[in-house]
Design an enzyme around this catalytic site. Structure first.
Site, mmCIF file in Angstrom:
data_model
loop_
_atom_site.group_PDB
_atom_site.id
_atom_site.type_symbol
_atom_site.label_atom_id
_atom_site.label_comp_id
_atom_site.label_asym_id
_atom_site.label_seq_id
_atom_site.Cartn_x
_atom_site.Cartn_y
_atom_site.Cartn_z
ATOM 1 N N ARG A 55 1.516 -1.135 3.677
ATOM 2 C CA ARG A 55 0.185 -0.802 3.220
ATOM 3 C C ARG A 55 -0.625 -0.101 4.047
ATOM 4 N NH1 ARG A 55 -4.750 -0.246 1.242
ATOM 5 N NH2 ARG A 55 -5.516 -1.347 -0.277
ATOM 6 N N GLU A 63 -5.657 1.595 -8.807
ATOM 7 C CA GLU A 63 -4.339 0.882 -9.165
ATOM 8 C C GLU A 63 -3.712 1.920 -10.377
ATOM 9 O OE1 GLU A 63 -3.103 -1.700 -7.914
ATOM 10 O OE2 GLU A 63 -4.995 -1.698 -6.541
ATOM 11 N N ARG A 106 2.897 -7.651 3.731
ATOM 12 C CA ARG A 106 3.243 -6.110 3.938
ATOM 13 C C ARG A 106 2.783 -5.740 5.435
ATOM 14 N NH1 ARG A 106 -0.320 -4.136 -1.031
ATOM 15 N NH2 ARG A 106 -1.707 -5.430 -0.070
#
Length: 161
Positions: A55, A63, A106
């Site tokens: 990330r 999104e 992440r």
């Protein structure tokens, strides 16, 4: 009051950075290793060889359509496609900040192409993402904010309304 405390924390802890998007960072946290990008998930997340999700720190891209939270999801498609064109099947250097992982496990990183392009900054500069800061990962906060202001002023990408 909470917003003021967060602002104060950022002001006191964020280093003054004015690197252009094309100048690589120097420092102990920039990897010497190159990581091969296997797949782009969306405009701010990708998978490197070995299945590790990464990330990008300091940015938030819209999104994609499978998330109904985002009303301007067509920008999410553009951000994902652009990131895929930019880094898909490329090798990157990753730079880490204070916290190395997020709540979803992440890997959190700033990413650099082999040619020195600072991916996080470039996405902000071109209007594919907006700045979002989660202390203590604030190394490039000032630089990203400056680039976002310029993108807004020049009506690039998300700011072209």
């Amino acid at each position: 009051m909470r917003a003021f405390v967060l602002y104060l924390l950022l002001a006191l802890t964020a280093p003054a950075c004015s690197l252009p998007a094309s100048e690589p960072a120097s420092g102990d946290n920039l990897s010497a290793e190159l990581y091969y990008v296997e797949k782009v998930i969306d405009g701010d997340t990708f998978i490197i060889e070995g299945g590790e999700k990464v990330r990008l720190i300091g940015i938030d891209a819209p999104e994609t359509p499978n998330s109904f939270k985002q009303r301007n999801f067509h920008y999410g498609i553009e951000a994902k496609d652009h990131l895929r064109e930019l880094i898909g099947s490329q090798k990157l250097k990753l730079e880490f900040d204070i916290e190395k992982r997020d709540q979803y496990d992440r890997l959190l990183a700033y990413a650099w192409l082999e040619n020195g392009l600072f991916i996080n900054a470039y996405l902000i500069e071109e209007g594919y993402a907006r700045v979002v800061t989660f202390p203590p990962n604030v190394k490039y906060h000032d630089q990203l904010n400056q680039l976002e202001s310029e993108a807004k002023e020049n009506k690039r990408g998300l700011w072209n309304k």
